[in-house]
Design a protein around this motif. Structure first.
Motif, PDB file in Angstrom:
ATOM      1  N   GLU A 302       0.816  -1.214   0.000  1.00 43.52           N
ATOM      2  CA  GLU A 302       0.000   0.000   0.000  1.00 43.52           C
ATOM      3  C   GLU A 302       0.855   1.271   0.000  1.00 43.52           C
ATOM      4  N   LEU A 303       2.091   1.173   0.509  1.00 42.57           N
ATOM      5  CA  LEU A 303       2.982   2.331   0.464  1.00 42.57           C
ATOM      6  C   LEU A 303       3.325   2.675  -0.984  1.00 42.57           C
ATOM      7  N   ARG A 304       3.614   1.647  -1.772  1.00 44.97           N
ATOM      8  CA  ARG A 304       3.929   1.850  -3.188  1.00 44.97           C
ATOM      9  C   ARG A 304       2.695   2.340  -3.948  1.00 44.97           C
ATOM     10  N   GLU A 305       1.525   1.822  -3.574  1.00 43.74           N
ATOM     11  CA  GLU A 305       0.280   2.250  -4.228  1.00 43.74           C
ATOM     12  C   GLU A 305       0.006   3.727  -3.941  1.00 43.74           C
ATOM     13  N   LYS A 306       0.212   4.146  -2.684  1.00 41.44           N
ATOM     14  CA  LYS A 306       0.003   5.555  -2.320  1.00 41.44           C
ATOM     15  C   LYS A 306       1.011   6.443  -3.052  1.00 41.44           C
ATOM     16  N   LEU A 307       2.245   5.969  -3.144  1.00 37.07           N
ATOM     17  CA  LEU A 307       3.264   6.716  -3.879  1.00 37.07           C
ATOM     18  C   LEU A 307       2.795   6.971  -5.307  1.00 37.07           C
ATOM     19  N   TRP A 308       2.326   5.928  -5.979  1.00 40.78           N
ATOM     20  CA  TRP A 308       1.938   6.081  -7.383  1.00 40.78           C
ATOM     21  C   TRP A 308       0.654   6.878  -7.555  1.00 40.78           C
ATOM     22  N   ASP A 309      -0.239   6.847  -6.563  1.00 46.42           N
ATOM     23  CA  ASP A 309      -1.394   7.750  -6.608  1.00 46.42           C
ATOM     24  C   ASP A 309      -0.918   9.199  -6.648  1.00 46.42           C
ATOM     25  N   ASN A 310       0.069   9.507  -5.815  1.00 48.39           N
ATOM     26  CA  ASN A 310       0.612  10.864  -5.767  1.00 48.39           C
ATOM     27  C   ASN A 310       1.374  11.217  -7.038  1.00 48.39           C
ATOM     28  N   VAL A 311       2.151  10.261  -7.541  1.00 43.70           N
ATOM     29  CA  VAL A 311       2.900  10.483  -8.780  1.00 43.70           C
ATOM     30  C   VAL A 311       1.929  10.831  -9.915  1.00 43.70           C
ATOM     31  N   ILE A 372      15.764  25.334 -18.224  1.00 39.94           N
ATOM     32  CA  ILE A 372      15.600  25.273 -16.769  1.00 39.94           C
ATOM     33  C   ILE A 372      14.923  23.946 -16.463  1.00 39.94           C
ATOM     34  N   LEU A 373      15.505  23.179 -15.579  1.00 36.73           N
ATOM     35  CA  LEU A 373      14.887  21.924 -15.162  1.00 36.73           C
ATOM     36  C   LEU A 373      14.620  21.972 -13.661  1.00 36.73           C
ATOM     37  N   LEU A 374      13.356  21.897 -13.306  1.00 37.69           N
ATOM     38  CA  LEU A 374      12.958  21.776 -11.911  1.00 37.69           C
ATOM     39  C   LEU A 374      12.599  20.311 -11.680  1.00 37.69           C
ATOM     40  N   ARG A 375      13.187  19.717 -10.658  1.00 42.86           N
ATOM     41  CA  ARG A 375      13.054  18.273 -10.432  1.00 42.86           C
ATOM     42  C   ARG A 375      12.274  18.024  -9.144  1.00 42.86           C
ATOM     43  N   LEU A 376      11.166  17.324  -9.275  1.00 39.79           N
ATOM     44  CA  LEU A 376      10.307  17.023  -8.129  1.00 39.79           C
ATOM     45  C   LEU A 376      10.328  15.528  -7.833  1.00 39.79           C
ATOM     46  N   ILE A 377      10.404  15.196  -6.551  1.00 44.51           N
ATOM     47  CA  ILE A 377      10.378  13.806  -6.106  1.00 44.51           C
ATOM     48  C   ILE A 377       9.147  13.594  -5.223  1.00 44.51           C
ATOM     49  N   PRO A 378       8.051  13.103  -5.800  1.00 48.90           N
ATOM     50  CA  PRO A 378       6.872  12.800  -4.977  1.00 48.90           C
ATOM     51  C   PRO A 378       7.127  11.584  -4.095  1.00 48.90           C
ATOM     52  N   THR A 379       6.506  11.572  -2.943  1.00 46.97           N
ATOM     53  CA  THR A 379       6.638  10.448  -2.017  1.00 46.97           C
ATOM     54  C   THR A 379       5.249   9.989  -1.574  1.00 46.97           C
ATOM     55  N   THR A 383       0.517  14.849   0.476  1.00 47.24           N
ATOM     56  CA  THR A 383      -0.942  14.846   0.492  1.00 47.24           C
ATOM     57  C   THR A 383      -1.480  15.463  -0.798  1.00 47.24           C
ATOM     58  N   LYS A 384      -2.758  15.276  -1.030  1.00 46.24           N
ATOM     59  CA  LYS A 384      -3.395  15.902  -2.188  1.00 46.24           C
ATOM     60  C   LYS A 384      -3.310  17.420  -2.093  1.00 46.24           C
ATOM     61  N   GLU A 385      -3.389  17.934  -0.874  1.00 42.03           N
ATOM     62  CA  GLU A 385      -3.274  19.384  -0.661  1.00 42.03           C
ATOM     63  C   GLU A 385      -1.882  19.865  -1.067  1.00 42.03           C
ATOM     64  N   ASP A 386      -0.849  19.090  -0.683  1.00 40.56           N
ATOM     65  CA  ASP A 386       0.521  19.441  -1.083  1.00 40.56           C
ATOM     66  C   ASP A 386       0.627  19.541  -2.601  1.00 40.56           C
ATOM     67  N   ILE A 387       0.049  18.565  -3.272  1.00 33.33           N
ATOM     68  CA  ILE A 387       0.159  18.506  -4.733  1.00 33.33           C
ATOM     69  C   ILE A 387      -0.599  19.651  -5.379  1.00 33.33           C
ATOM     70  N   GLN A 388      -1.830  19.918  -4.929  1.00 34.70           N
ATOM     71  CA  GLN A 388      -2.610  21.001  -5.533  1.00 34.70           C
ATOM     72  C   GLN A 388      -1.961  22.357  -5.287  1.00 34.70           C
ATOM     73  N   THR A 389      -1.443  22.572  -4.081  1.00 39.09           N
ATOM     74  CA  THR A 389      -0.745  23.830  -3.782  1.00 39.09           C
ATOM     75  C   THR A 389       0.454  24.006  -4.706  1.00 39.09           C
ATOM     76  N   THR A 390       1.153  22.927  -4.967  1.00 37.87           N
ATOM     77  CA  THR A 390       2.332  22.974  -5.842  1.00 37.87           C
ATOM     78  C   THR A 390       1.940  23.246  -7.283  1.00 37.87           C
ATOM     79  N   LEU A 391       0.879  22.617  -7.754  1.00 32.43           N
ATOM     80  CA  LEU A 391       0.415  22.862  -9.120  1.00 32.43           C
ATOM     81  C   LEU A 391       0.028  24.327  -9.308  1.00 32.43           C
TER      82      LEU A 391
END
Length: 423
Positions: A302-311, A372-379, A383-391
């Motif tokens: 489930e850790l890997r599944e959550k990671l890929w949901d975020n990715v 310019i390359l900005l490199r992001l490493i999702p984990t 959270t979904k909030e983290d991702i939406q704020t970043t977008l």
């Protein structure tokens, strides 16, 4: 005659040339707090996209307990000496056994650090008569191993199977002339761009050319494949990888590394990898901690599944917003824009100070000039909030890059004129 150190003053190197305006902020920044998706930078909480703890197990209670108990029981020094002399323990042997099983190989060998480990692997595989063929975008640790090789070297264009075959024809002729062997070295996942290596395509030609294949899967191990065994498993060719390497510094949230292969190969490495034979054994807290980490990796899909949901949420969101994220086929999420290094600095400064987003920046000569390359490493911990704020932040900074705001700020950065950057 010159003083050999004169060159340090004349040219500080491709990255060092930015040292005066970059040090302490763009380079060598200090993150504070527990490792995770939110940490403090310069006293403010930021959403962090630069930590390689893919599965988020660095703060898992069982991992923290295993690390702490091993440190209390053994300290950081045990065992003392190299494995070959006085550094062998049952825990080291057990971890190697479990890593071999997990990566579907006959044997495995622990390595003190990934960088030196893969260098030694390349070095140990090659005599001066052998031929090495490698992807020109391979990581610096592979390149440094290849630099030590005194025989023929052929680089092929990144992930270009046609050019790979051109190089293989050259390598085959050279190997036949020398009565030597051919080693191919590539990556499971290329860490800057997130692209998977063309392992399946390369493996189709193993029989024709008779080469052996080494794969550095630092970013694939624990994240790709049905069980997390990596890019080889994901592409269905794990059994055709002759030497499989990965580090503990990514999905395993630690340090050290390992190599797995047939027993005959591992036993040769055990007595011939110079970075291990002549270096201290991996400390017991990391070995004990890695056993716990590997168990969680196996038992908690489930850790890997959550990671890929975020990715998927992050990468799909960027694509839908019109950002170029290249051909990533892994968790690594690159965002490509156009601008000068100093415009990139202004963008990053704005991101960190005004949007509380911390991600890594990659500049020429690592990438082409003007990029310019900005490199992001999702984990798995984001959270979904983290991702939406970043977008939302990415959309805002893109507008400022396009309207020239960062061009003006970049000129100030070049002069060291933005308060707080130059300490």
């Amino acid at each position: 005659m010159q003083d050999i150190f004169d060159k340090f003053k004349e040219f500080r190197g491709p990255l060092g040339q930015y040292q005066e305006v970059a040090h302490g902020y763009f380079s060598f920044p200090k993150l504070e707090g527990d490792l995770g998706p939110r940490m403090k930078f310069r006293g403010k909480e930021c959403i962090i996209w630069s930590i390689n703890s893919y599965l988020g197990i660095t703060n898992h209670p069982e991992v923290r307990k295993a690390d702490a108990e091993a440190a209390a029981d053994y300290g950081m020094a045990y065992p003392m000496g190299a494995r070959i002399m006085s550094g062998e323990t049952d825990a080291h042997i057990q971890l190697e056994k479990e890593l071999a099983e997990f990566t579907h190989k006959e044997g495995a060998l622990l390595l003190n650090f990934g960088y030196q480990g893969i260098m030694s692997i390349v070095d140990a595989c090659l005599s001066r008569h052998d031929v090495v063929v490698y992807d020109r975008d391979d990581h610096a640790c592979i390149m440094d191993g290849i630099r030590m090789h005194q025989g023929p070297k052929y680089a092929f264009k990144h992930n270009d199977i046609d050019h790979f075959l051109v190089r293989m024809e050259q390598a085959k002729k050279e190997a036949e002339k020398r009565n030597s062997g051919i080693l191919v070295v590539t990556e499971g996942v290329f860490g800057m761009r997130g692209e998977q290596g063309i392992l399946k395509e390369i493996c189709e030609y193993k029989e024709k050319y008779g080469f052996r294949l080494v794969v550095d899967d630092a970013h694939g191990f624990g994240t790709l494949g049905a069980t997390g065994a990596g890019a080889g498993e994901a592409q269905g060719v794990q059994d055709q990888i002759d030497v499989y390497f990965s580090t503990f510094a990514k999905a395993m949230s630690g340090f050290g590394a390992f190599v797995s292969a047939d027993k005959e190969i591992i036993e040769y490495f055990r007595y011939n990898l110079r970075s291990q034979v002549f270096a201290k054994s991996l400390c017991m807290p990391m070995v004990k901690g890695a056993l716990t980490r590997l168990r969680l990796l196996r038992e908690m899909p489930e850790l890997r599944e959550k990671l890929w949901d975020n990715v998927h949420m992050l990468q799909n969101g960027l694509r839908e917003a019109g950002f170029d994220i290249g051909n990533t086929g892994a968790c690594v999420t690159p965002v490509y824009m156009h601008g000068t290094p100093y415009e990139a600095g202004a963008l990053i400064y704005d991101m960190r100070e005004n949007y509380n987003i911390f991600c890594s920046i990659v500049l020429p000569p690592v990438i082409p000039k003007g990029t310019i390359l900005l490199r992001l490493i999702p984990t798995a911990e984001h959270t979904k909030e983290d991702i939406q704020t970043t977008l939302d932040a990415f959309k805002a900074v893109r507008s400022k890059l396009e309207d020239g705001t960062y061009h003006k700020m970049g000129e100030m950065i070049a002069q060291g004129a933005i308060e707080g950057i130059i300490q």
